[in-house]
Design an enzyme around this catalytic site. Structure first.
Site, PDB file in Angstrom:
ATOM      1  N   THR A 169       0.739  -1.057   0.014  1.00 22.07           N
ATOM      2  CA  THR A 169       0.080   0.015  -0.092  1.00 22.07           C
ATOM      3  C   THR A 169       0.836   1.323   0.072  1.00 22.07           C
ATOM      4  O   THR A 169       1.793   1.281   0.775  1.00 22.07           O
ATOM      5  CB  THR A 169      -0.914   0.046   1.267  1.00 22.07           C
ATOM      6  OG1 THR A 169      -1.934   1.088   1.282  1.00 22.07           O
ATOM      7  CG2 THR A 169      -0.296  -0.060   2.432  1.00 22.07           C
ATOM      8  N   ASP A 205      -8.395  -2.642  -1.103  1.00 22.53           N
ATOM      9  CA  ASP A 205      -8.888  -1.425  -1.790  1.00 22.53           C
ATOM     10  C   ASP A 205     -10.274  -1.043  -1.336  1.00 22.53           C
ATOM     11  O   ASP A 205     -11.077  -2.049  -0.857  1.00 22.53           O
ATOM     12  CB  ASP A 205      -9.216  -2.054  -3.116  1.00 22.53           C
ATOM     13  CG  ASP A 205      -9.232  -1.076  -4.122  1.00 22.53           C
ATOM     14  OD1 ASP A 205      -8.334  -0.169  -4.381  1.00 22.53           O
ATOM     15  OD2 ASP A 205     -10.247  -0.804  -4.994  1.00 22.53           O
TER      16      ASP A 205
HETATM   17  P1  ITT Z   1      -3.327   2.086  -1.697  1.00 22.43           P
HETATM   18  O1  ITT Z   1      -2.034   2.401  -2.042  1.00 22.43           O
HETATM   19  O2  ITT Z   1      -3.554   1.133  -0.487  1.00 22.43           O
HETATM   20  O3  ITT Z   1      -4.377   1.742  -3.084  1.00 22.43           O
HETATM   21  P2  ITT Z   1      -5.107   4.567  -1.495  1.00 22.43           P
HETATM   22  O4  ITT Z   1      -5.084   5.646  -0.437  1.00 22.43           O
HETATM   23  O5  ITT Z   1      -4.974   4.850  -2.884  1.00 22.43           O
HETATM   24  O6  ITT Z   1      -4.015   3.518  -1.187  1.00 22.43           O
HETATM   25  P3  ITT Z   1      -7.658   2.883  -2.535  1.00 22.43           P
HETATM   26  O7  ITT Z   1      -7.187   2.938  -3.638  1.00 22.43           O
HETATM   27  O8  ITT Z   1      -8.311   2.068  -1.737  1.00 22.43           O
HETATM   28  O9  ITT Z   1      -6.466   3.426  -1.242  1.00 22.43           O
HETATM   29  O10 ITT Z   1      -8.644   4.426  -2.321  1.00 22.43           O
HETATM   30  C1  ITT Z   1      -9.392   4.582  -1.274  1.00 22.43           C
HETATM   31  C2  ITT Z   1      -9.633   6.177  -1.086  1.00 22.43           C
HETATM   32  O11 ITT Z   1     -10.842   6.222   0.064  1.00 22.43           O
HETATM   33  C3  ITT Z   1      -8.567   6.865  -0.705  1.00 22.43           C
HETATM   34  O12 ITT Z   1      -8.618   8.289  -1.032  1.00 22.43           O
HETATM   35  C4  ITT Z   1      -8.649   6.849   0.912  1.00 22.43           C
HETATM   36  O13 ITT Z   1      -8.010   7.987   1.499  1.00 22.43           O
HETATM   37  C5  ITT Z   1     -10.023   6.802   1.260  1.00 22.43           C
HETATM   38  N1  ITT Z   1     -10.301   5.929   2.402  1.00 22.43           N
HETATM   39  C6  ITT Z   1      -9.918   4.476   2.448  1.00 22.43           C
HETATM   40  N2  ITT Z   1     -10.203   4.092   3.814  1.00 22.43           N
HETATM   41  C7  ITT Z   1     -10.451   5.113   4.318  1.00 22.43           C
HETATM   42  C8  ITT Z   1     -10.739   5.148   5.764  1.00 22.43           C
HETATM   43  O14 ITT Z   1     -10.741   4.203   6.599  1.00 22.43           O
HETATM   44  N3  ITT Z   1     -11.074   6.540   6.225  1.00 22.43           N
HETATM   45  C9  ITT Z   1     -11.311   7.414   5.393  1.00 22.43           C
HETATM   46  N4  ITT Z   1     -10.777   7.255   4.165  1.00 22.43           N
HETATM   47  C10 ITT Z   1     -10.694   6.225   3.390  1.00 22.43           C
END
Ligand code: ITT
Length: 176
Positions: free
Chosen positions: A7, A61
């Site tokens: 991640t 994800d």
């Molecule tokens: P990866 O490298 O793990 O993909 P990412 O931040 O790009 O990291 P995602 O593609 O899963 O993660 O995108 C999810 C979006 O939703 C991202 O903008 C996160 O900040 C948000 N998000 C995911 N889980 C969250 C949580 O527990 N609380 C607040 N925002 C969350």
């Protein structure tokens, strides 16, 4: 066994550690395919990570699904967060009374010979103003059904009830 969590999001890695214990964060820029299914994105992502790392690993994800937008931003949450941000989302919803939303988290785990996926959901509502300093991403605008925004909770409180908690608990059970 130390599991490798691929991640780019340090907030996710901290939460994973507090739920699972030993987790090694690996930064690897894997392809997030365009799909309206978090599960598909996670599954394809972890397959690519496994090819690269050649050891068991998992990805997460996740996304925020807003009812009045038929689930948007959902799988596009990361893009929407980096373009519109929380203020932009609140503006889009300015005249909306129906503010139900849920966070979903899909963890895809490559065991070495197959991919397992686990889903966790947390239900709540989108606030009218950002509230709280904790957490990351959409946490200040997501008021969990228990009453506070994820950003107003301590990390322990969020980790008790979050979508990530529910998905990672299943992973923890699977790896023993
Ligand atoms: P990866 O490298 O793990 O993909 P990412 O931040 O790009 O990291 P995602 O593609 O899963 O993660 O995108 C999810 C979006 O939703 C991202 O903008 C996160 O900040 C948000 N998000 C995911 N889980 C969250 C949580 O527990 N609380 C607040 N925002 C969350």
């Amino acid at each position: 066994m130390t599991l490798a969590f691929v991640t780019g999001n340090p907030g996710k890695a901290d939460e994973a550690r507090s739920i699972l214990g030993d987790v090694e964060r690996v930064e690897l820029d894997y392809t997030e395919v365009q799909s309206d299914s978090l599960e598909e994105i996670a599954r394809r992502g972890v397959e690519e990570c496994y090819e690269e790392l050649e050891k068991p690993c998992f990805v997460d994800d996740s996304g925020l699904f807003v009812n009045c937008f038929s689930g948007f931003p959902g799988p596009y949450s990361s893009y929407v967060y980096s373009t519109l941000g929380n203020e932009g989302l609140l503006q889009l919803m300015e005249d909306e009374e129906e503010r139900d939303a849920e966070f979903r988290c899909v963890v895809a785990y490559h065991t070495g010979d197959r991919v397992e996926t686990y889903v966790g959901v947390a239900e709540g509502r989108i606030t009218r103003e950002p509230r709280g300093e904790g957490g990351f991403g959409y946490d200040p605008v997501f008021r969990h059904s228990s009453g506070e925004t994820f950003a107003e909770m301590t990390s322990e409180q969020k980790n008790e009830v979050s979508h990530r908690r529910k998905a990672f608990e299943q992973l923890a059970e699977a790896v023993g």
